[in-house]
Design a protein around this motif. Structure first.
Motif, short mmCIF file in Angstrom:
data_model
loop_
_atom_site.label_atom_id
_atom_site.label_comp_id
_atom_site.label_asym_id
_atom_site.label_seq_id
_atom_site.Cartn_x
_atom_site.Cartn_y
_atom_site.Cartn_z
N ILE A 186 -56.21 22.60 5.99
CA ILE A 186 -56.27 24.06 6.02
C ILE A 186 -57.09 24.47 7.24
O ILE A 186 -58.00 23.74 7.65
CB ILE A 186 -56.91 24.58 4.71
CG1 ILE A 186 -55.98 24.27 3.53
CG2 ILE A 186 -57.22 26.07 4.78
CD1 ILE A 186 -56.62 24.44 2.17
N LEU A 234 -64.25 24.57 -0.39
CA LEU A 234 -63.44 23.58 0.32
C LEU A 234 -64.07 22.20 0.21
O LEU A 234 -63.37 21.19 0.04
CB LEU A 234 -63.32 23.97 1.80
CG LEU A 234 -62.37 25.12 2.14
CD1 LEU A 234 -62.61 25.61 3.57
CD2 LEU A 234 -60.91 24.68 1.98
N TYR A 236 -60.33 20.37 6.37
CA TYR A 236 -60.02 21.65 7.02
C TYR A 236 -60.47 21.66 8.48
O TYR A 236 -61.43 21.00 8.86
CB TYR A 236 -60.65 22.82 6.25
CG TYR A 236 -62.16 22.83 6.13
CD1 TYR A 236 -62.95 23.58 7.01
CD2 TYR A 236 -62.80 22.14 5.11
CE1 TYR A 236 -64.33 23.62 6.88
CE2 TYR A 236 -64.19 22.17 4.97
CZ TYR A 236 -64.94 22.92 5.86
OH TYR A 236 -66.31 22.96 5.74
N ASP A 281 -53.03 28.42 5.58
CA ASP A 281 -52.67 27.23 4.81
C ASP A 281 -51.25 26.79 5.20
O ASP A 281 -50.26 27.38 4.75
CB ASP A 281 -52.73 27.52 3.31
CG ASP A 281 -52.58 26.24 2.49
OD1 ASP A 281 -52.23 25.20 3.05
OD2 ASP A 281 -52.82 26.30 1.26
#
Length: 267
Positions: free
Chosen positions: A177, A195, A202, A243
């Motif tokens: 992400i 997260l 990410y 995303d």
């Protein structure tokens, strides 16, 4: 249902108040871009950082990354439980970190541009400024946060009472992400904590105050999500996530993002 909704909203508000005051302790360290970074080397390949949000030493590195306007791929390595130290457990990325560095210490920086694999927050911070900020001038908020008020990073993390420290079972997405953020924003922090807890890899795009080119690009791509008042002041809205695992879904508002991440990826 209505009561649960009210209590849930109250809990979220109280949590935001706590995180806001914990962030104030850092005095904006890492929120402002260092000047003259355009005269410094920029990494061609993305830096990789193994860390967890509840770790004050990891936070010191993230503040340097913010001040230097660097982007980094985060591989979260939360604990299996709060009392776990130096254990692999069922962690998604701890085994990978151990194989790279030979120890289960965090933060762990991997720089594919120089083939550096490095532990110890102070060494990593010094390396980042030497490698990617040798001609930059550090903002006064960063200087104060890393000298006079450096102890406050430990108080800050203590106030969060374990948020971003312990893993929650989750379903790993195929692709990382992306989050646009900067250190010591209370809204960004509550998203990166989740997260981390969900062990979701990410890409952290730093957009500190003063990051002219990146903020201009942000407004070009996502300006329709920013209020006219913000745009008139050349301000952006963070956190913002993209995303790629859900048709490149774009989302702002930290509360909405947190709910989305939990609903979609928590096991």
């Amino acid at each position: 249902l209505a009561k649960r909704g009210i209590f849930g909203s109250l809990a979220s508000t109280l949590d935001l108040i706590v995180i806001f005051f914990s962030i104030l302790l850092r005095g904006g360290s890492g929120m402002m871009k260092a000047s003259n970074t355009s005269k410094c080397r920029r990494p061609e390949k993305t830096l990789v950082l193994y860390q967890f949000d509840g770790c004050p030493f990891c936070h010191k590195v993230m503040e340097a990354i913010g001040a230097l306007d660097l982007d980094v791929l985060i591989k979260p390595c939360p604990k299996g439980k709060a009392t776990d130290y130096g254990k692999l457990g069922d962690s998604r990325f701890r085994q990978e970190a151990f194989e790279l560095g030979g120890r289960l210490n965090f933060p762990l920086l991997v720089d594919p541009n120089t083939d550096i694999v490095m532990y110890e927050s102070n060494d990593i911070v010094k390396y980042l400024w030497t490698q990617y900020g040798d001609k930059a001038t550090r903002p006064i908020s960063y200087v104060l946060g890393t000298t006079v008020f450096q102890w406050t990073v430990f108080v800050q993390k203590a106030m969060r009472m374990g948020h971003g420290t312990v893993r929650c079972p989750s379903n790993p997405p195929p692709e990382p992400i992306t989050i646009y953020a900067f250190p010591n924003s209370p809204f960004c922090a509550r998203v990166t904590e989740v997260l981390c807890e969900l062990e979701l890899e990410y890409l952290y795009i730093s957009v500190p105050k003063g990051s002219g080119a990146k903020r201009k690009e942000f407004l070009r791509k996502y300006g329709h999500l920013v209020s006219n008042q913000r745009k008139s002041l050349n301000l952006i809205q963070v956190p913002l996530i993209v995303d790629p695992n859900n048709n490149d879904l774009v989302m702002v508002e930290s509360g909405d993002i947190v709910n989305y991440l939990r609903e979609r990826y928590a096991a």
